[in-house]
Every structure is written in C-alpha cells, then in structure tokens.
Design a protein around this motif. Structure first.
Motif, PDB file in Angstrom:
ATOM      1  N   GLN A 290      -1.809  -1.016  -3.492  1.00  0.00           N
ATOM      2  CA  GLN A 290      -1.574  -1.057  -5.108  1.00  0.00           C
ATOM      3  C   GLN A 290      -1.911  -2.428  -5.472  1.00  0.00           C
ATOM      4  OE1 GLN A 290      -1.009   1.629  -6.968  1.00  0.00           O
ATOM      5  NE2 GLN A 290      -0.543   3.260  -5.548  1.00  0.00           N
ATOM      6  N   GLY A 291      -1.802  -2.819  -6.637  1.00  0.00           N
ATOM      7  CA  GLY A 291      -2.051  -4.077  -7.070  1.00  0.00           C
ATOM      8  C   GLY A 291      -3.442  -4.689  -7.626  1.00  0.00           C
ATOM      9  N   GLN A 292      -3.384  -5.838  -7.996  1.00  0.00           N
ATOM     10  CA  GLN A 292      -4.632  -6.387  -8.695  1.00  0.00           C
ATOM     11  C   GLN A 292      -5.919  -6.582  -7.707  1.00  0.00           C
ATOM     12  OE1 GLN A 292      -3.758 -10.301 -10.352  1.00  0.00           O
ATOM     13  NE2 GLN A 292      -2.675  -9.321 -11.988  1.00  0.00           N
ATOM     14  N   VAL A 293      -5.462  -6.910  -6.259  1.00  0.00           N
ATOM     15  CA  VAL A 293      -6.714  -6.920  -5.492  1.00  0.00           C
ATOM     16  C   VAL A 293      -7.344  -5.510  -5.104  1.00  0.00           C
ATOM     17  CG1 VAL A 293      -7.136  -6.877  -2.861  1.00  0.00           C
ATOM     18  CG2 VAL A 293      -5.533  -8.818  -4.076  1.00  0.00           C
ATOM     19  N   ALA A 294      -6.391  -4.335  -4.960  1.00  0.00           N
ATOM     20  CA  ALA A 294      -6.941  -3.020  -5.029  1.00  0.00           C
ATOM     21  C   ALA A 294      -7.886  -2.767  -6.201  1.00  0.00           C
ATOM     22  CB  ALA A 294      -5.980  -1.849  -4.809  1.00  0.00           C
ATOM     23  N   GLU A 295      -7.301  -3.036  -7.567  1.00  0.00           N
ATOM     24  CA  GLU A 295      -7.882  -2.705  -8.671  1.00  0.00           C
ATOM     25  C   GLU A 295      -9.177  -3.483  -8.867  1.00  0.00           C
ATOM     26  OE1 GLU A 295      -5.309  -3.444 -11.865  1.00  0.00           O
ATOM     27  OE2 GLU A 295      -3.586  -2.333 -10.794  1.00  0.00           O
ATOM     28  N   ASN A 296      -9.027  -4.839  -8.493  1.00  0.00           N
ATOM     29  CA  ASN A 296     -10.610  -5.496  -8.488  1.00  0.00           C
ATOM     30  C   ASN A 296     -11.724  -4.932  -7.485  1.00  0.00           C
ATOM     31  OD1 ASN A 296      -9.477  -7.370 -10.522  1.00  0.00           O
ATOM     32  ND2 ASN A 296      -8.865  -8.805  -9.017  1.00  0.00           N
ATOM     33  N   VAL A 297     -11.226  -4.462  -6.466  1.00  0.00           N
ATOM     34  CA  VAL A 297     -12.214  -4.030  -5.457  1.00  0.00           C
ATOM     35  C   VAL A 297     -12.774  -2.763  -6.276  1.00  0.00           C
ATOM     36  CG1 VAL A 297     -12.374  -2.654  -3.387  1.00  0.00           C
ATOM     37  CG2 VAL A 297     -11.183  -4.820  -3.100  1.00  0.00           C
ATOM     38  N   LEU A 298     -12.027  -1.624  -6.680  1.00  0.00           N
ATOM     39  CA  LEU A 298     -12.407  -0.616  -7.201  1.00  0.00           C
ATOM     40  C   LEU A 298     -13.337  -0.922  -8.466  1.00  0.00           C
ATOM     41  CD1 LEU A 298      -9.117   1.638  -7.192  1.00  0.00           C
ATOM     42  CD2 LEU A 298     -11.517   2.345  -6.512  1.00  0.00           C
ATOM     43  N   ARG A 299     -13.174  -1.853  -9.148  1.00  0.00           N
ATOM     44  CA  ARG A 299     -14.036  -2.296 -10.378  1.00  0.00           C
ATOM     45  C   ARG A 299     -15.318  -2.627  -9.840  1.00  0.00           C
ATOM     46  NH1 ARG A 299      -9.175  -4.857 -12.359  1.00  0.00           N
ATOM     47  NH2 ARG A 299      -8.299  -3.743 -14.187  1.00  0.00           N
TER      48      ARG A 299
END
Length: 252
Positions: free
Chosen positions: A151-160
């Motif tokens: 979870q978290g910002q790293v995972a979110e940035n990858v998905l974006r």
C-alpha cells in the motif's frame, strides 16, 4: 531448460506429491534427467507458492488442516470463473489482493498475452505458476500485514504511470446506498487502481452485500460491474442495478 519445460516439470511434481503424499529429490532428478539442485529449486518455488512443504530429501503434501483452510469456497470459485470470462487475450488488468480475486488466477491459463499488475505477493506467485505466464507488474510500496498487500504512496505513484483495461477488486462489504466498504482504513490505493482502469469489476459474495461498514472504498460512480453469487435477493439485485452498475450473479 525453457520456462515452459520448467512449468511442466513443476506441474508434474505437484501432481505426484498430491497423489503419493511425498516425493524425493533423487528420484525426481532421475525422472527428469536433471540435477538435484534444479529439483530443489522447483520444490522451493512450489513451497513459496503454498502448494507443498519441503522436507529433508524431498517434499510432502500440505497437511489436510492447511488444505481445508486454503481451499476456496464454491461461491468464490463461481464468482472467480464469471470474472475470468470478462478477460480477453492481451488485456491489461489489475488484480487486487484477496482470496476471491486470487481464485481467478487458475482460470487465466486460457488467456494469452496478458499484462497483470498486482499489489499482492500471493497473487504474483500464483500468476508465475501458470504455464502461459503473463507479464507481471508489481506495485511495490509499504507492506500492510492486515491486507497482506503493498500500500502507500509508492504503490499509488506506480499505478498512476499505467493505464489498464480492467480492475478486479474484492470488498469487505457493499452498502447498497453508497458502494463498496471495508474494515481497512487504507483505501487510497483502491481508489487509484479504480482511476487507472476503464472497467472496475467488484467480486463479492452475496452474504457481504448489505453490510454496514464505516469506511467507504469505492462509490457506485466508480464501479462498472459487480459479480456475486446467485443467493442475492431480487430486491437487492434491483437496487444495485438502479445505481447504474452491471450485475452478474454466478450460478453455484
């Protein structure tokens, strides 16, 4: 040894251990005319995928109490099969963590050229065990032991950084008035996943529909399809469809 031959060998090893209860490294090496080091690597990979247990000189089948806990329910399997039917060859998909979403993976063996993003190690291991191994992408991020996923910002940035055809995601519950709900307060990644996919497909057992859980995960406006089992009351079916969502009730 090609990747295809490796997968065929591992399928045979797993079949043998399930049939006989145990296998020996020495005998498997002779059977496949390969080194014992290669067989040990096979057994290690199968153990990491939760398919057997290593023992000195070989491996044994999982104890029955573990197998019983891990076997997906008939409802989960029916829902997973219905979900897999929506996937076309060469689709780019996201599979979120969860037992129902993970139950889809054996059904993907018929698909070719898939690109699959996931945030769950268990999902990744099951994907790598497929003979027609898809292109696998991992989100990375911060490990969350509650959801057994990153979870978290790293995972979110990858998905974006990507775009996908479909997201397959589970839910702790569905509030018919609001959308999917969860006990987990970490809902940011689920929302980013939904934003990165053209179709958002929720896999959920009928018994979870109507649960009042405080944390809203995905509102109805973000959801394309709900797949559940055929034990859903007609009134609830109509209420979900009235939200503009396609509803699929899988036969048990």
């Amino acid at each position: 040894m090609t990747k295809r031959n490796t997968q065929q060998r591992r399928h045979f090893i797993l079949a043998q251990v399930n049939e006989l209860g145990e296998v020996a490294v020495e005998l498997l090496a002779k059977r496949f005319q390969t080194s014992e080091v290669t067989i040990r690597k096979d057994l290690t990979a199968l153990e990491k995928s939760g398919l057997l247990l290593r023992r000195y000189g070989g491996a044994i089948a999982l104890p029955q109490e573990i197998v019983s806990d891990e076997v997906d329910s008939k409802r989960k399997v029916a829902i997973a099969k219905a979900a897999a039917e929506l996937i076309k060859d060469h689709n780019r998909i996201i599979i979120d963590s969860g037992r129902t979403t993970a139950a889809m993976i054996p059904e993907l063996s018929k698909n070719r050229g898939l690109v699959v993003m996931t945030n769950a190690i268990k999902v990744a291991n099951r994907l790598l065990a497929l003979e027609n191994e898809p292109t696998l992408l991992m989100t990375g991020g911060t490990w969350d032991p509650h959801s057994e996923s990153f979870q978290g910002q790293v995972a979110e940035n990858v998905l974006r950084s990507y775009d996908f055809d479909q997201l397959f995601i589970g839910a702790d519950g569905i509030d018919v008035d609001r959308g999917t709900t969860t006990f987990n307060e970490l809902v940011g990644l689920s929302q980013v996943m939904a934003g990165a996919a053209r179709e958002v497909i929720v896999l959920v057992e009928s018994e979870k529909i109507g649960r009042k859980i405080p944390n809203l995960e995905l509102p109805w406006q973000r959801i394309t399809t709900v797949i559940t089992d055929n034990n859903l009351a007609p009134g609830i079916q109509k209420a979900i469809q009235a939200c503009g969502v396609k509803l699929i009730c899988a036969e048990l």
